[in-house]
Motif scaffolding. Sequence first.
Motif, PDB file in Angstrom:
ATOM      1  N   LEU A 187       0.862  -1.174   0.000  1.00 40.07           N
ATOM      2  CA  LEU A 187       0.000   0.000   0.000  1.00 40.07           C
ATOM      3  C   LEU A 187       0.898   1.223   0.000  1.00 40.07           C
ATOM      4  O   LEU A 187       1.534   1.545   1.008  1.00 40.07           O
ATOM      5  N   GLU A 190      -1.933   6.425  -1.600  1.00 43.31           N
ATOM      6  CA  GLU A 190      -3.304   6.241  -2.064  1.00 43.31           C
ATOM      7  C   GLU A 190      -3.414   5.126  -3.096  1.00 43.31           C
ATOM      8  O   GLU A 190      -4.494   4.884  -3.634  1.00 43.31           O
ATOM      9  N   LYS A 191      -2.308   4.444  -3.372  1.00 46.69           N
ATOM     10  CA  LYS A 191      -2.317   3.374  -4.367  1.00 46.69           C
ATOM     11  C   LYS A 191      -1.827   2.078  -3.746  1.00 46.69           C
ATOM     12  O   LYS A 191      -1.022   2.073  -2.813  1.00 46.69           O
ATOM     13  N   ALA A 192      -2.319   0.974  -4.283  1.00 42.49           N
ATOM     14  CA  ALA A 192      -1.842  -0.349  -3.883  1.00 42.49           C
ATOM     15  C   ALA A 192      -1.318  -1.064  -5.123  1.00 42.49           C
ATOM     16  O   ALA A 192      -1.800  -0.835  -6.238  1.00 42.49           O
ATOM     17  N   HIS A 193      -0.299  -1.897  -4.915  1.00 44.67           N
ATOM     18  CA  HIS A 193       0.318  -2.596  -6.039  1.00 44.67           C
ATOM     19  C   HIS A 193       0.612  -4.046  -5.665  1.00 44.67           C
ATOM     20  O   HIS A 193       0.793  -4.385  -4.499  1.00 44.67           O
ATOM     21  N   SER A 224      -8.394  -4.003 -10.602  1.00 44.64           N
ATOM     22  CA  SER A 224      -6.972  -4.208 -10.883  1.00 44.64           C
ATOM     23  C   SER A 224      -6.650  -3.790 -12.308  1.00 44.64           C
ATOM     24  O   SER A 224      -7.517  -3.766 -13.183  1.00 44.64           O
ATOM     25  N   ALA A 227       0.069  -2.597 -14.764  1.00 45.87           N
ATOM     26  CA  ALA A 227       0.695  -1.276 -14.856  1.00 45.87           C
ATOM     27  C   ALA A 227       1.958  -1.276 -15.692  1.00 45.87           C
ATOM     28  O   ALA A 227       2.340  -0.249 -16.254  1.00 45.87           O
ATOM     29  N   ASP A 241      -1.609  -2.461 -10.613  1.00 47.65           N
ATOM     30  CA  ASP A 241      -2.267  -1.509  -9.736  1.00 47.65           C
ATOM     31  C   ASP A 241      -3.532  -2.168  -9.193  1.00 47.65           C
ATOM     32  O   ASP A 241      -4.276  -2.818  -9.943  1.00 47.65           O
ATOM     33  N   ASP A 243      -6.986  -1.972  -6.282  1.00 42.69           N
ATOM     34  CA  ASP A 243      -7.894  -1.150  -5.491  1.00 42.69           C
ATOM     35  C   ASP A 243      -7.334  -1.029  -4.070  1.00 42.69           C
ATOM     36  O   ASP A 243      -7.217  -2.037  -3.366  1.00 42.69           O
ATOM     37  N   PRO A 244      -6.988   0.170  -3.617  1.00 47.11           N
ATOM     38  CA  PRO A 244      -6.383   0.310  -2.285  1.00 47.11           C
ATOM     39  C   PRO A 244      -7.356   0.033  -1.143  1.00 47.11           C
ATOM     40  O   PRO A 244      -6.924  -0.163  -0.005  1.00 47.11           O
TER      41      PRO A 244
END
Length: 293
Positions: A187, A190-193, A224, A227, A241, A243-244
């Motif tokens: 996390l 503001e983004k999750a990967h 998702s 990226a 990428d 959904d955070p």
Amino acid sequence: MGKGSRKKGPKTTSDRKPKVRDVFVGQPFEGLAAETELIALREFVPSATAALTLGSGEKVTLGTVLPMAAAAFVRSDGERYIGMQVQTRSSDISRDLGRALQWVLEAKEGDVLSVPDTTTPPTADEKARLQDLLDTDVELDVTLYNDFAWWLPEDADASGDVALSLERANAAIMPTERLGAGAYWVLAGEKAHLRWVRPEPENLLLQALARLSAAGELGLGEGSRYAGSFRAHGLLVPVWDLDPEAHAREWADAKDQLGTRLEAALKSLDTEPLNAAERRSRDGLIGRQLTIR
């Protein structure tokens, strides 16, 4: 010829320093079963450890980051650590780590190796690479942490530079979860990967990813997006990428399903070359890469 001037004769063989060619090793962990895990720990996992057992039976702990980014140190209770994420490196990271590993075996409590030996040329008979010191068939059992309290013995208090380093390191940690060998959810603000170090040769992996992309099967489901990828120490690291708002465990099954599809795509390349649409997808994937050395 003026006073004090003396003509120098030709250098003899014994006078000449041997020329050492320090060749860059692009895939420093090749041959180790833990290759993908080592790359993840070196490049993007914030706080984690893994136990190393040498052939001699000696035990050392591999850590992502040590106090003040040291290469190795011995804790006050005698526990020995080497660090993956250091400030300097030579042309061969495996050799740097091997030398740090040998140093820590002979160090005393409280000793710190600030930087690895990256300048001394290796001797002809030197065996200081990880591949020489570890069982190449052993995977790493990685433990993740939310902070760097493992730098200190239990119930010990930090002080001085260590306390400052600990505070800064803790503040920089991003929530991270392991979803499999070399695969980590993170996390990042503001983004999750999902970052997934893959063991296959880059060309084959890109073809398999392209086959999935052309079939609309490269994602991890709703929320998702693929990226791109980056190169790290000779292997390719695809990134998605996510959904955070969803927790890491909510992506575990989707990641495993994607892994199954990817394995099938890799196997199909033995008998089915890429078609025109898949080649276009591969070209698009190649254009979304970043090399990290």
